[in-house]
Design an enzyme around this catalytic site. Sequence first.
Site, PDB file in Angstrom:
ATOM      1  N   ASP A  75       0.839  -1.189   0.000  1.00 24.41           N
ATOM      2  CA  ASP A  75       0.000   0.000   0.000  1.00 24.41           C
ATOM      3  C   ASP A  75       0.879   1.246   0.000  1.00 24.41           C
ATOM      4  O   ASP A  75       1.786   1.372   0.821  1.00 24.41           O
ATOM      5  CB  ASP A  75      -0.924  -0.009   1.222  1.00 24.41           C
ATOM      6  N   TYR A 125       1.088   5.699  -0.500  1.00 26.34           N
ATOM      7  CA  TYR A 125       0.618   6.839   0.293  1.00 26.34           C
ATOM      8  C   TYR A 125       0.710   8.076  -0.597  1.00 26.34           C
ATOM      9  O   TYR A 125       1.144   9.136  -0.154  1.00 26.34           O
ATOM     10  CB  TYR A 125       1.562   6.957   1.510  1.00 26.34           C
ATOM     11  N   HIS A 170      -4.337  13.728   1.374  1.00 23.84           N
ATOM     12  CA  HIS A 170      -4.547  12.840   2.525  1.00 23.84           C
ATOM     13  C   HIS A 170      -3.331  12.879   3.455  1.00 23.84           C
ATOM     14  O   HIS A 170      -3.472  13.026   4.673  1.00 23.84           O
ATOM     15  CB  HIS A 170      -4.803  11.412   2.038  1.00 23.84           C
ATOM     16  N   ARG A 228       1.272  16.880  13.377  1.00 25.15           N
ATOM     17  CA  ARG A 228       2.307  17.909  13.292  1.00 25.15           C
ATOM     18  C   ARG A 228       1.737  19.136  12.596  1.00 25.15           C
ATOM     19  O   ARG A 228       1.993  19.375  11.410  1.00 25.15           O
ATOM     20  CB  ARG A 228       3.504  17.396  12.470  1.00 25.15           C
ATOM     21  N   GLU A 231     -10.832   3.849   3.843  1.00 18.40           N
ATOM     22  CA  GLU A 231      -9.929   4.681   3.048  1.00 18.40           C
ATOM     23  C   GLU A 231     -10.220   4.424   1.581  1.00 18.40           C
ATOM     24  O   GLU A 231     -10.233   3.284   1.125  1.00 18.40           O
ATOM     25  CB  GLU A 231      -8.457   4.381   3.380  1.00 18.40           C
ATOM     26  N   GLU A 268      -9.288   4.212  -2.057  1.00 20.41           N
ATOM     27  CA  GLU A 268      -8.052   4.018  -2.819  1.00 20.41           C
ATOM     28  C   GLU A 268      -8.335   3.373  -4.173  1.00 20.41           C
ATOM     29  O   GLU A 268      -9.355   2.714  -4.362  1.00 20.41           O
ATOM     30  CB  GLU A 268      -7.073   3.098  -2.052  1.00 20.41           C
ATOM     31  N   ASP A 298      -9.162   0.408   2.196  1.00 18.63           N
ATOM     32  CA  ASP A 298      -8.143   0.041   3.184  1.00 18.63           C
ATOM     33  C   ASP A 298      -8.699   0.346   4.580  1.00 18.63           C
ATOM     34  O   ASP A 298      -8.349   1.331   5.213  1.00 18.63           O
ATOM     35  CB  ASP A 298      -6.881   0.868   2.891  1.00 18.63           C
ATOM     36  N   ARG A 336      -8.267   3.304  13.659  1.00 22.67           N
ATOM     37  CA  ARG A 336      -7.409   4.449  13.989  1.00 22.67           C
ATOM     38  C   ARG A 336      -6.844   4.381  15.402  1.00 22.67           C
ATOM     39  O   ARG A 336      -5.742   4.866  15.664  1.00 22.67           O
ATOM     40  CB  ARG A 336      -8.206   5.748  13.823  1.00 22.67           C
ATOM     41  N   GLN A 360      -4.122   1.779  15.436  1.00 31.23           N
ATOM     42  CA  GLN A 360      -3.002   2.334  14.674  1.00 31.23           C
ATOM     43  C   GLN A 360      -2.186   3.334  15.500  1.00 31.23           C
ATOM     44  O   GLN A 360      -0.954   3.307  15.489  1.00 31.23           O
ATOM     45  CB  GLN A 360      -3.551   3.011  13.415  1.00 31.23           C
ATOM     46  N   TYR A 378       1.765   1.954  15.897  1.00 35.00           N
ATOM     47  CA  TYR A 378       2.486   2.161  14.629  1.00 35.00           C
ATOM     48  C   TYR A 378       3.936   2.606  14.767  1.00 35.00           C
ATOM     49  O   TYR A 378       4.693   2.561  13.783  1.00 35.00           O
ATOM     50  CB  TYR A 378       1.707   3.111  13.721  1.00 35.00           C
ATOM     51  N   LYS A 424      -4.649  -2.502  10.178  1.00 38.61           N
ATOM     52  CA  LYS A 424      -5.027  -2.667   8.773  1.00 38.61           C
ATOM     53  C   LYS A 424      -5.271  -4.119   8.392  1.00 38.61           C
ATOM     54  O   LYS A 424      -6.045  -4.393   7.473  1.00 38.61           O
ATOM     55  CB  LYS A 424      -3.893  -2.134   7.883  1.00 38.61           C
ATOM     56  N   THR A 449      -9.202  -5.903   3.989  1.00 38.11           N
ATOM     57  CA  THR A 449      -9.116  -4.945   2.895  1.00 38.11           C
ATOM     58  C   THR A 449     -10.126  -5.409   1.860  1.00 38.11           C
ATOM     59  O   THR A 449     -10.179  -6.602   1.559  1.00 38.11           O
ATOM     60  CB  THR A 449      -7.692  -4.935   2.289  1.00 38.11           C
ATOM     61  N   GLU A 499     -10.146  12.252   8.252  1.00 35.49           N
ATOM     62  CA  GLU A 499     -10.010  13.595   7.690  1.00 35.49           C
ATOM     63  C   GLU A 499     -11.311  14.391   7.810  1.00 35.49           C
ATOM     64  O   GLU A 499     -11.305  15.541   8.252  1.00 35.49           O
ATOM     65  CB  GLU A 499      -9.596  13.502   6.220  1.00 35.49           C
TER      66      GLU A 499
END
Lengths: 436, 436
Positions: free
Chosen positions: B137, B139, B144, B153, B209, B211, B243, B247, B250, B254, B263, B267, B384
Site C-alpha cells: 500500500d 501513500y 490525505h 504535526r 480509506e 483508494e 483500506d 485508527r 493504529q 504504529y 489494517k 481490505t 479527515e
Amino acid sequence: MTATLDATHDPALRSWVPGADGHADFPIQNLPFGVFAPPGEAAPRGGVAIGRHILDLAAALRAGLFEGALRDAAAAAATAPLNGFLALGAGPRRALRQRLSAILAAGSADQPRAAPCLHDAADCTLHLPARIGDYTDFYVGIHHATNVGRVFRPDNPLLPNYRHVPIGYHGRASSVRVSGTDVRRPRGQLKAPDAAAPRFAPCERLDYELELGVWVGPGNELGAPVPVSGAGAHIAGFCLLNDWSARDIQAWEYQPLGPFLAKSFGTTISAWVVTPEALAPFRMSQPPRPEGDPAPLPHLLDAADQAGGALDIALEVLILTPRMREQGLPPHRLARSGSRHMYWTVAQMLAHHTSNGCNLNPGDLLGTGTLSAPEAEGLGSLLESTQGGRVPVALPGGETRRFLEDGDEIILRARACRAGAAPIGFGECRARILPA
Amino acid sequence: MTATLDATHDPALRSWVPGADGHADFPIQNLPFGVFAPPGEAAPRGGVAIGRHILDLAAALRAGLFEGALRDAAAAAATAPLNGFLALGAGPRRALRQRLSAILAAGSADQPRAAPCLHDAADCTLHLPARIGDYTDFYVGIHHATNVGRVFRPDNPLLPNYRHVPIGYHGRASSVRVSGTDVRRPRGQLKAPDAAAPRFAPCERLDYELELGVWVGPGNELGAPVPVSGAGAHIAGFCLLNDWSARDIQAWEYQPLGPFLAKSFGTTISAWVVTPEALAPFRMSQPPRPEGDPAPLPHLLDAADQAGGALDIALEVLILTPRMREQGLPPHRLARSGSRHMYWTVAQMLAHHTSNGCNLNPGDLLGTGTLSAPEAEGLGSLLESTQGGRVPVALPGGETRRFLEDGDEIILRARACRAGAAPIGFGECRARILPA
C-alpha cells in the site's frame, strides 16, 4: 505449550546413516523437513535431513516404507512446496517423525529399503521449503530494540508501546530466498543528515540481522483469533532468518509507515523446517520481565506458555570476507546470542497477530526480529556492534567493517543443547553480497 | 505510457447484450476480467463483465469463439484465479479484448453462439480475481498525507521525505476480500492519550480509506529493477480498494515499524480487473508539482509518463447505515475525489518499488493510498472529514458519524468520463461492518 518427549528424543538413539550420529545439525533426534533437488534432476521434492544426507521421501514412498495414514503424511511431505504438509498439523507430523525415526534408527529392518533413498546433501540443491504467503517480521528482541532506539532517543530508547505490544510489521514475501542464494546490494534513496536532497545510489550501510523464523502450519479463518493457549497448534517449525537491512535507505524512507525498500531487496532463510517436536527438549520458561515492566494484557498471557513456551536455542553470526577467503581463514564469529532474549514468546506473537481477526495461512513466515544478547559479544546486527557505523569491528587478517562490503558472506547458525538431550542444529543460513 | 486507442474504444460502439449500452460501469468499451461462479455451481471460473451480464469464458471457449493464439489467452482468462492471465501481459490481453469486443458488438455474427454463454450477474457469486502474492500500500494521495500529518504535526504536516519518495509499506495479502464480503470489527490494544495503560477491546475508531488498486501483470526478477518507462508493461489492471483502518489501534501500535493490526483485519477490493486498455482514453498528464517542490530524482522521471501516465478517474465513497436501510434511504455520498490527486503516477510507484531490486509477481496488488481531494467534500477517510473524530459528519435521517458503527456499509465507486469517450466504471467496492 506442552513439550511431549518420546522415543525419538532419546539421546542414546543411533542411526545407521553414516555420519549422522553426533552430526552438529542433523542427528536422528532432529529430522527436519525440506525441499531439495538431487544432482542432475530439476524437479524439487520433499526430503528429511539426516547427518550429511537427505532422505528422498518420494523414493521412500515408492519403496513402500509408509503404510496407512502415514502414507498420506509422507506423500504431503514428499511434495514440493511443503504447504500441504505444513497444513496437516502436529498429529500427522509427529506420527511421521516417529516412523522416520524408526526407519533411520540403527538396527532398523527398513535399512535395506531406505538406504537407496538417501542422497549426499552436498550434491543436492536446496529450495525454499514452502510457498510463502505472507511474511511478518516482529521486533521481540528487547536488547536489539533498546540498542537501536538508543541511537535515535538516548534518554528513552524503548517506545511506550514496546512492553505492551509484540511489535511487528508486514514484510516482503516474494524476495525471501533459501540459504546459498547471493544477495545483490540494493540501490536506493540515500540522504545524509546534512544533505539538501537525497541521491539514488548503491546502499552504503548494508547490514544483516540475526533472527529466528517461524513457519505457520494450519491457518485460522479471517475473523477468528487464535488464543495464546492454542497458538502452538498453528506452528509447523522453525528456521534461521537473516533480515538484510539497508540502514541508509531505511533512515530516509521509514517515516511514517515503516521499513519498505530497506528490507524488501532480500531475506535469507535456512532450508530446513525444524519441527516443534524436535525442539521439545529445548523449551524453557519465559524469563521473568524486569522489575517494573507491565504484565502482558490477559489475551496475551497463558500460564502454560509462560511456564514452557520459550525456546533455548543458541544463535551465532559469522562473516567470511573475500580477503579471509583468499587467506584461507575460516569464518569469523561476529556475535553469539540466543532465543532466550525474546521479550515475547512465539505463541504470544501469533496470538497478537491474529487478535484483530487477521488470518494466517500454511506457509506464512514469521520472523522474530533481531535477537541480540545484552553483552557486547551478543549484538545481532552491525548497526548495534558498530554503534551506528561509528566504531569499526575488527576482523582476522587486519580488516575492519562498519557495514558489509561486496563479497562478504554472512552465516547464521543455531544450536539447541541441553543436559539430557541430544544437541541439534538448524543448518546454515548463508549468503554473499553481490555488487549493486 | 502510450495510450493506444482502437475500434474497441469507439464511443459509438453498441452491444447486442441487453442493458449493456449506457451501462454505468460495463458498456462494451470496458470489458473487465474477473472470477465468478454461476448460480448453483461452486467452481469459480473467469468471465468478462458486459452490462448486467457476465460472459462465461470457459463456455465461450467450448462454443468455439476463439481460435489460434486467442484460444490460449481466452483459456488463461477462463481459469480461476487469473494469475496466469495477468502474467501474459499487454499483447495477448489487448488481442483478447479486441476479439471480445467483436463478439459482443451489435450485429456480430457470433451472437448466436455467445448468447448462451451469458449469465445474469445478479445471480452469480463474485470472487477475488487472482491469488494475491504480496500486497503493497502506497501513500501517494498528497492531500490525505497532508491532512493526516496535520493531526500530528500542525506546523509541518508533510514529512521531509514525502516529495522525494513514493512512500509505501507492505500490507497483509491474506485478508484482502472481494466486494460484498462483510468485515468484522477488529479488537485490539487501545490506549487513550491520558490512560496509564492500554486495554484490549473492540476498535472504537473504525474508518475506511478510498483508494485505487493496481494489479501487477508480468513480474520482474529479483535484482532487476523496472524503469519508469517500462513500468506500464507490468500493470495488468485496476480496481477500487477500501483500506479499512482501526485508527485507535493504529495510533498505539504504529511506532516505529508502521501500521500492522490496524489494517490487517481486512481490505476490500472491487471484483473486476479494469484493464489499462479500457482506461486508455482516460490518461492525462501528471499535474504539475506545486511551486517549490523538488523534481523527482532521475530514476523516477520519464517524459512520456509525465505527459500521459496519470489517470483521470472520478471516485466516490458512499455510506448506508442500518437506519438509512430501514427508512428506505439510498446510500449517502460522503466524499468525491479522483485519481488526479496522486502525487506520483502508478509507473513511478512501480519503478520505486523495484528500484532496490525487489521482485513483483503476477497477481501482486498495489494500493495508491487514500486519494483525498483538496476540497472539504473530497476527503477520503473519516479521520479527515471528522478532523480526527472531533467534528461529526451529518447523515440523512438525522444521524451523525465520527467513525463507523456496526452495520454501516461503505461503498466505493469509480467513473472514468471524458469528452469523446464512452464513460466506464469499475463496479462497486462494498462491504458492511459486523460487530466485534
